[in-house]
Design an enzyme around this catalytic site. Structure first.
Site, PDB file in Angstrom:
ATOM      1  N   HIS A  68       0.832  -1.213   0.000  1.00  0.00           N
ATOM      2  CA  HIS A  68       0.000   0.000   0.000  1.00  0.00           C
ATOM      3  C   HIS A  68       0.862   1.258   0.000  1.00  0.00           C
ATOM      4  O   HIS A  68       1.489   1.607   0.990  1.00  0.00           O
ATOM      5  CB  HIS A  68      -0.886  -0.019   1.251  1.00  0.00           C
ATOM      6  N   HIS A  70       1.044   5.417  -2.054  1.00  0.00           N
ATOM      7  CA  HIS A  70       0.420   6.379  -2.977  1.00  0.00           C
ATOM      8  C   HIS A  70       1.532   6.999  -3.813  1.00  0.00           C
ATOM      9  O   HIS A  70       2.094   8.033  -3.435  1.00  0.00           O
ATOM     10  CB  HIS A  70      -0.324   7.465  -2.196  1.00  0.00           C
ATOM     11  N   GLN A 163     -10.131   9.444  -3.975  1.00  0.00           N
ATOM     12  CA  GLN A 163      -9.787  10.108  -2.711  1.00  0.00           C
ATOM     13  C   GLN A 163     -10.910  10.976  -2.158  1.00  0.00           C
ATOM     14  O   GLN A 163     -11.077  11.099  -0.950  1.00  0.00           O
ATOM     15  CB  GLN A 163      -8.517  10.959  -2.901  1.00  0.00           C
ATOM     16  N   HIS A 221      -9.871   1.882   0.981  1.00  0.00           N
ATOM     17  CA  HIS A 221      -9.473   2.638   2.173  1.00  0.00           C
ATOM     18  C   HIS A 221     -10.692   2.578   3.094  1.00  0.00           C
ATOM     19  O   HIS A 221     -11.718   3.212   2.793  1.00  0.00           O
ATOM     20  CB  HIS A 221      -9.157   4.088   1.810  1.00  0.00           C
ATOM     21  N   GLU A 224     -10.676   4.544   7.992  1.00  0.00           N
ATOM     22  CA  GLU A 224      -9.422   5.178   8.432  1.00  0.00           C
ATOM     23  C   GLU A 224      -9.782   6.439   9.216  1.00  0.00           C
ATOM     24  O   GLU A 224      -9.655   7.562   8.741  1.00  0.00           O
ATOM     25  CB  GLU A 224      -8.520   5.516   7.241  1.00  0.00           C
ATOM     26  N   ASP A 320       2.656   3.324   2.840  1.00  0.00           N
ATOM     27  CA  ASP A 320       1.643   4.337   2.562  1.00  0.00           C
ATOM     28  C   ASP A 320       2.209   5.607   1.903  1.00  0.00           C
ATOM     29  O   ASP A 320       1.722   6.038   0.871  1.00  0.00           O
ATOM     30  CB  ASP A 320       0.876   4.684   3.850  1.00  0.00           C
ATOM     31  N   TRP A 326       0.576  13.810   3.658  1.00  0.00           N
ATOM     32  CA  TRP A 326       0.113  13.127   4.859  1.00  0.00           C
ATOM     33  C   TRP A 326       1.240  12.823   5.846  1.00  0.00           C
ATOM     34  O   TRP A 326       1.007  12.654   7.026  1.00  0.00           O
ATOM     35  CB  TRP A 326      -0.594  11.815   4.489  1.00  0.00           C
TER      36      TRP A 326
HETATM   37  N1  17E Z   1      -5.214   9.182   1.466  1.00  0.00           N
HETATM   38  C1  17E Z   1      -5.961   8.616   2.445  1.00  0.00           C
HETATM   39  O1  17E Z   1      -7.206   8.642   2.368  1.00  0.00           O
HETATM   40  N2  17E Z   1      -5.346   8.013   3.466  1.00  0.00           N
HETATM   41  C2  17E Z   1      -4.020   7.975   3.554  1.00  0.00           C
HETATM   42  N3  17E Z   1      -3.424   7.383   4.593  1.00  0.00           N
HETATM   43  C3  17E Z   1      -3.227   8.569   2.548  1.00  0.00           C
HETATM   44  C4  17E Z   1      -3.873   9.175   1.504  1.00  0.00           C
HETATM   45  C5  17E Z   1      -1.744   8.553   2.644  1.00  0.00           C
HETATM   46 FE   FE2 Z   2      -3.547   4.953   1.899  1.00  0.00          FE
END
Ligand code: 17E
Ligand code: FE2
Length: 438
Positions: A68, A70, A163, A221, A224, A320, A326
């Site tokens: 994982h 980005h 996103q 995702h 989170e 990540d 982030w």
């Molecule tokens: N976008 C997201 O939704 N969550 C993350 N941890 C990252 C990007 C890095």
């Molecule tokens: Fe992520």
């Protein structure tokens, strides 16, 4: 014979082995004996074997798997501003300010640098998420081309990741479908970020329809957030079970599981086992992003890796981020991620420590659904690494460098370990004692 690795240690086996490579595949694995050593010398002297690597008792493993990352956002930290709160939400806001400046060449250069850094460390299978909430799909187009450009030295899998949401972003579902038509390997979602809970559920239905229509993997995702009410993982698992997609589905992050009540987790765990979905934890980034709204004591915000593994579910790890909106740190080092996972998850029992290595190798291969071609076995593609250590406990403790990286039978990278000279001679004279490590 293209390549012969000599005197390598293998996981879960006593003795030292010789691994021979032919036509990009592992041709044979034999225990080294005085005879085999003499024979190996002769094969090299007479040119029957073209190249040899002396492993000298170091551990030979299948490559690390980055489950994982980005790649579209790597190496943009500080652009156009720094994330001062350390929250996921400020990160998403900063990324949406950086996105209008993306060009295919900008993405290509940063992602290529990251992939080179990963491959040099022995990470040869990489699943990247790419934000498709962009009417031009600039990052996706760039990464699809890059995946092809680098295919001779690293295997890249691309997840179309909305996103800003599927239901909450204008034309989100259309952009997602367009991404699959362009060739993304997997389809994503972000239910906890949709405007409403109902949108989150709806986004998962859209996701499964698209995955089935285009026959793609799923990686969401999921949950989170430090909100014990964020329970999209149960819907993801139920849909994975009902559609039969099961192990083709991955739940990434699931940090809210940290905050669920034990009673709910015990009900949930049954469904998760039925569903056979994979979990991806991102221990470095989620210990940094989560708990930001907590007074002391602050939650760790890591999914329940230990309990998921005990329940027989597959868990793998990602880094990540590498210097993005982030996370200001990040180096693509899978052993760092595994070391952090063991700490935050209280997985430091003697039998648990090797699970750190398992999660960044075989566990990752299972999440990426590439088990068929993965592993140190005769007939498999000759993809392997030789690390500067002898066993998983040493890897988790010292996080040593990867000495040699082999992809499809070709040596693609090598690294010399750092060497320390210590000038503390008994007589006080300046002496150089090259020392080994602790
Ligand atoms: N976008 C997201 O939704 N969550 C993350 N941890 C990252 C990007 C890095
Ligand atoms: Fe992520």
């Amino acid at each position: 014979m293209e390549l012969m690795v000599r005197n390598a240690r293998l996981l879960n086996r006593n003795g030292l082995y010789r691994v021979a490579v032919r036509d990009g595949k592992i041709a044979s694995i034999q225990e080294e004996t005085p005879d085999s050593i003499a024979e190996g010398d002769e094969a090299f002297a007479t040119g029957r074997c073209e190249e040899q690597i002396h492993a000298e008792g170091l551990l030979l493993l299948p490559p690390y798997v980055e489950s994982h990352i980005h790649l579209d956002a790597v190496l943009t930290a500080g652009e156009p501003r720094w994330n001062e709160s350390g929250t996921l939400f400020e990160g998403i806001q900063i990324w949406s300010e950086r996105k209008p400046y993306l060009t295919e060449e900008d993405v290509r250069q940063r992602a290529l640098r990251a992939l080179q850094g990963l491959a040099g460390q022995g990470v040869l299978h990489v699943r990247t998420h790419v934000d498709i909430c962009d009417p031009q799909l600039t990052a996706l187009k760039s990464l699809l081309a890059l995946k092809n450009e680098v295919r001779s030295w690293v295997n890249v899998q691309i997840v179309a990741f909305p996103q800003m949401g599927i239901c909450s972003y204008p034309k989100g579902a259309e952009l997602l479908e367009e991404s699959l038509k362009l060739g993304a390997d997997a389809v994503g979602a972000i239910p906890h970020y949709e405007f409403t809970r109902e949108d989150g559920i709806q986004s998962l239905h859209i996701l499964f329809e698209l995955a089935q229509k285009y026959d793609r993997l799923i990686d969401v995702h999921c949950d989170e957030i430090d909100d014990e009410h964020s329970r999209f993982v149960e819907m993801l698992a139920a849909l994975a079970y009902r559609t039969g997609l099961k192990g083709r589905v991955t739940a990434s992050h699931t940090t809210a599981m940290h905050s669920y009540s034990n009673a709910y987790v015990s009900k949930l765990m049954n469904l998760l086992q039925l569903s056979e979905i994979n979990f991806v934890a991102n221990p470095l980034v989620n210990t940094h992003l989560q708990g930001r709204f907590d007074p002391y004591p602050k939650r760790r915000g890591m999914t329940r890796i230990k309990e998921l593994l005990e329940a027989g579910l597959n868990v793998s790890l990602g880094t990540d981020c590498i210097m993005d909106p982030w996370y200001p740190l990040g180096s693509g080092n899978m052993l760092h991620a595994a070391n952090m996972a063991l700490h935050v998850g209280h997985m430091t029992g003697n039998r648990e420590i090797p699970l750190g290595v398992q999660m960044v190798t075989e566990g990752g291969a299972r999440s990426l659904d590439i088990m068929e071609g993965y592993g140190i076995e005769e007939g498999r593609p000759a993809n392997f690494i030789i690390v500067d250590g002898q066993d998983p406990w040493e890897l988790m403790r010292r996080m040593p460098v990867t000495r040699y990286v082999v992809y499809r039978g070709k040596l693609i990278a090598s690294t010399n370990p750092a060497e320390t000279s210590l000038y503390v001679g008994r007589s006080g004279d300046p002496q150089s004692h090259p020392i080994g490590y602790l």
